[in-house]
Design a protein around this motif. Sequence first.
Motif, short mmCIF file in Angstrom:
data_model
loop_
_atom_site.label_atom_id
_atom_site.label_comp_id
_atom_site.label_asym_id
_atom_site.label_seq_id
_atom_site.Cartn_x
_atom_site.Cartn_y
_atom_site.Cartn_z
N GLN A 248 -42.55 46.08 61.90
CA GLN A 248 -42.25 47.01 60.82
C GLN A 248 -42.15 46.28 59.49
N LEU A 249 -41.56 45.10 59.48
CA LEU A 249 -41.44 44.31 58.27
C LEU A 249 -42.82 43.94 57.72
N GLN A 250 -43.73 43.55 58.60
CA GLN A 250 -45.08 43.22 58.17
C GLN A 250 -45.77 44.44 57.58
N ASN A 251 -45.57 45.62 58.19
CA ASN A 251 -46.17 46.84 57.66
C ASN A 251 -45.62 47.16 56.27
N VAL A 252 -44.32 47.02 56.10
CA VAL A 252 -43.70 47.32 54.80
C VAL A 252 -44.17 46.32 53.76
N GLN A 253 -44.30 45.05 54.13
CA GLN A 253 -44.79 44.06 53.18
C GLN A 253 -46.24 44.35 52.77
N ALA A 254 -47.05 44.80 53.71
CA ALA A 254 -48.44 45.16 53.38
C ALA A 254 -48.46 46.37 52.44
N GLU A 255 -47.60 47.36 52.71
CA GLU A 255 -47.51 48.52 51.83
C GLU A 255 -47.05 48.11 50.44
N LYS A 256 -46.10 47.19 50.36
CA LYS A 256 -45.61 46.71 49.07
C LYS A 256 -46.72 46.02 48.30
N GLU A 257 -47.48 45.20 48.98
CA GLU A 257 -48.59 44.50 48.32
C GLU A 257 -49.63 45.50 47.82
N ALA A 258 -49.93 46.51 48.61
CA ALA A 258 -50.89 47.53 48.18
C ALA A 258 -50.36 48.30 46.98
N ALA A 259 -49.06 48.57 46.95
CA ALA A 259 -48.46 49.27 45.82
C ALA A 259 -48.52 48.40 44.56
N HIS A 260 -48.31 47.10 44.70
CA HIS A 260 -48.39 46.19 43.55
C HIS A 260 -49.81 46.14 43.00
N GLN A 261 -50.79 46.14 43.90
CA GLN A 261 -52.19 46.13 43.46
C GLN A 261 -52.53 47.43 42.74
N ALA A 262 -52.07 48.55 43.30
CA ALA A 262 -52.32 49.84 42.66
C ALA A 262 -51.64 49.90 41.30
N GLN A 263 -50.44 49.35 41.19
CA GLN A 263 -49.73 49.32 39.93
C GLN A 263 -50.50 48.50 38.89
N ALA A 264 -51.03 47.36 39.30
CA ALA A 264 -51.79 46.52 38.38
C ALA A 264 -53.04 47.25 37.90
N GLU A 265 -53.71 47.93 38.82
CA GLU A 265 -54.91 48.69 38.44
C GLU A 265 -54.56 49.81 37.48
N LEU A 266 -53.47 50.49 37.73
CA LEU A 266 -53.07 51.58 36.85
C LEU A 266 -52.66 51.05 35.47
N ARG A 267 -52.00 49.92 35.43
CA ARG A 267 -51.65 49.33 34.14
C ARG A 267 -52.90 48.95 33.35
N GLU A 268 -53.89 48.43 34.06
CA GLU A 268 -55.15 48.09 33.40
C GLU A 268 -55.84 49.35 32.88
N GLN A 269 -55.85 50.41 33.67
CA GLN A 269 -56.43 51.67 33.22
C GLN A 269 -55.68 52.21 32.01
N LEU A 270 -54.36 52.11 32.02
CA LEU A 270 -53.56 52.58 30.90
C LEU A 270 -53.88 51.80 29.63
N ALA A 271 -53.99 50.49 29.76
CA ALA A 271 -54.32 49.66 28.60
C ALA A 271 -55.69 50.02 28.05
N GLN A 272 -56.64 50.26 28.94
CA GLN A 272 -57.99 50.65 28.49
C GLN A 272 -57.95 52.01 27.81
N ALA A 273 -57.21 52.94 28.37
CA ALA A 273 -57.12 54.28 27.78
C ALA A 273 -56.42 54.22 26.43
N GLN A 274 -55.38 53.40 26.30
CA GLN A 274 -54.69 53.26 25.02
C GLN A 274 -55.60 52.62 23.98
N ALA A 275 -56.39 51.64 24.36
CA ALA A 275 -57.33 51.01 23.43
C ALA A 275 -58.39 52.00 23.00
N GLU A 276 -58.89 52.78 23.95
CA GLU A 276 -59.88 53.79 23.62
C GLU A 276 -59.30 54.85 22.69
N LEU A 277 -58.08 55.27 22.94
CA LEU A 277 -57.42 56.25 22.10
C LEU A 277 -57.21 55.70 20.70
#
Length: 93
Positions: free
Chosen positions: A43-72
């Motif tokens: 279960q710990l390994q599953n939660v750590q994998a989910e956490k890593e996926a969430a961190h990657q998604a967060q980084a992607e969303l931050r990058e999209q936000l920065a691009q959208a703000q620059a475009e705006l």
Amino acid sequence: MNLWLAFLGGIILGWLIEWIIDWYYWRRGVDAFYSTETELRRQLQNVQAEKEAAHQAQAELREQLAQAQAELAQLRGAPTSASSTPPASPRTP
């Protein structure tokens, strides 16, 4: 001599009874502990994998936000063809 033999026999008999109790009772508890530990580690390994996926998604969303703000910012800074002059400000008496 009989007293010492009975004493030694009692010690050996007590040790054997304790060993049997230990073997049948505590060893089963240890096996259950190891199976629980294995499940918790999985279960710990599953939660750590989910956490890593969430961190990657967060980084992607931050990058999209920065691009959208620059475009705006770029769109806000560039004048459009329909309104090449800024609107007149209202006069206050």
